[in-house]
Scaffold this motif. Sequence first.
Motif, mmCIF file in Angstrom:
data_model
loop_
_atom_site.group_PDB
_atom_site.id
_atom_site.type_symbol
_atom_site.label_atom_id
_atom_site.label_comp_id
_atom_site.label_asym_id
_atom_site.label_seq_id
_atom_site.Cartn_x
_atom_site.Cartn_y
_atom_site.Cartn_z
ATOM 1 N N ASP A 31 -35.593 -43.735 10.195
ATOM 2 C CA ASP A 31 -34.456 -43.513 9.301
ATOM 3 C C ASP A 31 -34.846 -43.773 7.845
ATOM 4 O OD1 ASP A 31 -32.822 -42.869 11.419
ATOM 5 O OD2 ASP A 31 -31.986 -44.886 11.610
ATOM 6 N N GLU A 32 -35.628 -44.823 7.621
ATOM 7 C CA GLU A 32 -36.064 -45.130 6.262
ATOM 8 C C GLU A 32 -36.993 -44.041 5.727
ATOM 9 O OE1 GLU A 32 -37.685 -49.040 6.173
ATOM 10 O OE2 GLU A 32 -35.853 -49.947 6.943
ATOM 11 N N ALA A 33 -37.863 -43.520 6.573
ATOM 12 C CA ALA A 33 -38.780 -42.448 6.143
ATOM 13 C C ALA A 33 -38.003 -41.179 5.819
ATOM 14 C CB ALA A 33 -39.818 -42.176 7.227
ATOM 15 N N VAL A 34 -37.002 -40.886 6.626
ATOM 16 C CA VAL A 34 -36.170 -39.694 6.358
ATOM 17 C C VAL A 34 -35.417 -39.877 5.046
ATOM 18 C CG1 VAL A 34 -34.173 -38.392 7.168
ATOM 19 C CG2 VAL A 34 -35.990 -38.993 8.761
ATOM 20 N N GLY A 35 -34.937 -41.068 4.800
ATOM 21 C CA GLY A 35 -34.242 -41.340 3.540
ATOM 22 C C GLY A 35 -35.151 -41.147 2.337
ATOM 23 N N TRP A 36 -36.383 -41.660 2.434
ATOM 24 C CA TRP A 36 -37.342 -41.465 1.347
ATOM 25 C C TRP A 36 -37.677 -39.992 1.159
ATOM 26 C CZ3 TRP A 36 -39.028 -44.367 -2.494
ATOM 27 C CH2 TRP A 36 -38.835 -45.741 -2.429
ATOM 28 N N ALA A 37 -37.867 -39.278 2.258
ATOM 29 C CA ALA A 37 -38.196 -37.854 2.164
ATOM 30 C C ALA A 37 -37.064 -37.071 1.511
ATOM 31 C CB ALA A 37 -38.504 -37.291 3.552
ATOM 32 N N ALA A 39 -34.854 -38.274 -0.601
ATOM 33 C CA ALA A 39 -34.811 -38.642 -2.018
ATOM 34 C C ALA A 39 -35.874 -37.883 -2.806
ATOM 35 C CB ALA A 39 -35.003 -40.148 -2.166
ATOM 36 N N VAL A 40 -37.066 -37.776 -2.251
ATOM 37 C CA VAL A 40 -38.142 -37.038 -2.926
ATOM 38 C C VAL A 40 -37.792 -35.556 -3.034
ATOM 39 C CG1 VAL A 40 -40.540 -36.291 -2.688
ATOM 40 C CG2 VAL A 40 -39.949 -38.685 -2.329
ATOM 41 N N ALA A 41 -37.277 -34.983 -1.942
ATOM 42 C CA ALA A 41 -36.938 -33.554 -1.951
ATOM 43 C C ALA A 41 -35.837 -33.260 -2.962
ATOM 44 C CB ALA A 41 -36.507 -33.116 -0.552
ATOM 45 N N PHE A 42 -34.810 -34.092 -3.007
ATOM 46 C CA PHE A 42 -33.729 -33.853 -3.956
ATOM 47 C C PHE A 42 -34.195 -34.087 -5.393
ATOM 48 C CE2 PHE A 42 -30.556 -34.840 -0.398
ATOM 49 C CZ PHE A 42 -30.437 -33.506 -0.089
ATOM 50 N N GLY A 43 -35.092 -35.044 -5.594
ATOM 51 C CA GLY A 43 -35.650 -35.252 -6.927
ATOM 52 C C GLY A 43 -36.451 -34.048 -7.390
ATOM 53 N N LEU A 44 -37.256 -33.492 -6.492
ATOM 54 C CA LEU A 44 -38.015 -32.281 -6.832
ATOM 55 C C LEU A 44 -37.085 -31.118 -7.138
ATOM 56 C CD1 LEU A 44 -40.947 -32.386 -4.271
ATOM 57 C CD2 LEU A 44 -41.096 -32.575 -6.748
ATOM 58 N N ARG A 45 -36.030 -30.976 -6.345
ATOM 59 C CA ARG A 45 -35.085 -29.881 -6.569
ATOM 60 C C ARG A 45 -34.448 -29.992 -7.954
ATOM 61 N NH1 ARG A 45 -29.532 -29.941 -3.532
ATOM 62 N NH2 ARG A 45 -29.334 -31.580 -5.067
ATOM 63 N N ASP A 46 -34.025 -31.204 -8.323
ATOM 64 C CA ASP A 46 -33.411 -31.390 -9.634
ATOM 65 C C ASP A 46 -34.400 -31.105 -10.758
ATOM 66 O OD1 ASP A 46 -31.101 -32.106 -8.315
ATOM 67 O OD2 ASP A 46 -31.392 -34.271 -8.602
ATOM 68 N N THR A 47 -35.636 -31.554 -10.589
ATOM 69 C CA THR A 47 -36.655 -31.315 -11.611
ATOM 70 C C THR A 47 -36.944 -29.825 -11.762
ATOM 71 O OG1 THR A 47 -37.645 -33.463 -11.127
ATOM 72 C CG2 THR A 47 -39.007 -31.866 -12.308
ATOM 73 N N LEU A 48 -37.082 -29.120 -10.639
ATOM 74 C CA LEU A 48 -37.350 -27.681 -10.707
ATOM 75 C C LEU A 48 -36.180 -26.922 -11.317
ATOM 76 C CD1 LEU A 48 -39.189 -27.143 -7.318
ATOM 77 C CD2 LEU A 48 -40.171 -27.175 -9.609
ATOM 78 N N ASN A 49 -34.959 -27.332 -11.018
ATOM 79 C CA ASN A 49 -33.797 -26.676 -11.638
ATOM 80 C C ASN A 49 -33.814 -26.877 -13.148
ATOM 81 O OD1 ASN A 49 -32.664 -25.521 -9.376
ATOM 82 N ND2 ASN A 49 -31.397 -27.294 -8.902
ATOM 83 N N ASP A 50 -34.176 -28.082 -13.603
ATOM 84 C CA ASP A 50 -34.263 -28.331 -15.043
ATOM 85 C C ASP A 50 -35.357 -27.484 -15.687
ATOM 86 O OD1 ASP A 50 -32.236 -30.175 -14.802
ATOM 87 O OD2 ASP A 50 -33.580 -31.929 -14.825
ATOM 88 N N ILE A 51 -36.490 -27.349 -15.001
ATOM 89 C CA ILE A 51 -37.595 -26.531 -15.525
ATOM 90 C C ILE A 51 -37.164 -25.073 -15.639
ATOM 91 C CG2 ILE A 51 -39.881 -25.614 -14.947
ATOM 92 C CD1 ILE A 51 -40.530 -28.389 -13.788
ATOM 93 N N LEU A 52 -36.499 -24.559 -14.612
ATOM 94 C CA LEU A 52 -36.039 -23.165 -14.652
ATOM 95 C C LEU A 52 -35.021 -22.950 -15.767
ATOM 96 C CD1 LEU A 52 -35.676 -22.337 -10.867
ATOM 97 C CD2 LEU A 52 -37.303 -21.369 -12.478
ATOM 98 N N LYS A 53 -34.115 -23.904 -15.943
ATOM 99 C CA LYS A 53 -33.098 -23.765 -16.990
ATOM 100 C C LYS A 53 -33.748 -23.732 -18.374
ATOM 101 C CE LYS A 53 -30.143 -27.145 -17.786
ATOM 102 N NZ LYS A 53 -28.995 -28.058 -17.692
ATOM 103 N N GLU A 54 -34.721 -24.606 -18.598
ATOM 104 C CA GLU A 54 -35.411 -24.616 -19.892
ATOM 105 C C GLU A 54 -36.239 -23.351 -20.081
ATOM 106 O OE1 GLU A 54 -35.245 -26.733 -22.519
ATOM 107 O OE2 GLU A 54 -33.582 -27.627 -21.422
ATOM 108 N N GLY A 55 -36.850 -22.846 -19.012
ATOM 109 C CA GLY A 55 -37.618 -21.606 -19.106
ATOM 110 C C GLY A 55 -36.742 -20.422 -19.462
#
Length: 82
Positions: A31-37, A39-55
């Motif tokens: 459960d802890e590993a799934v939670g970390w995964a 969190a990482v996936a959602f963090g990447l998604r937010d970062t990529l959305n910000d990159i696309l918006k700036e592009g």
Amino acid sequence: MTDEPRVIGADPVDPRRERAPVTPAPSTPIDEAVGWARAVAFGLRDTLNDILKEGRKGAKDAQDKAWRRYDSKTKYRRKPRP
């Protein structure tokens, strides 16, 4: 007759009644590993959305700059956008 609205089928709730304490389920390493995964996936998604918006913003600014340069060099200018 009372002035209070009555909901048919609703059980009256006594606010003074104590509720049972909520105990969280014991967590497992999976459960802890799934939670970390997640969190990482959602963090990447937010970062990529910000990159696309700036592009997209940069591409729009570059296109507007190119059109302004074109308009300054030509006799027949394009109509301004509303």
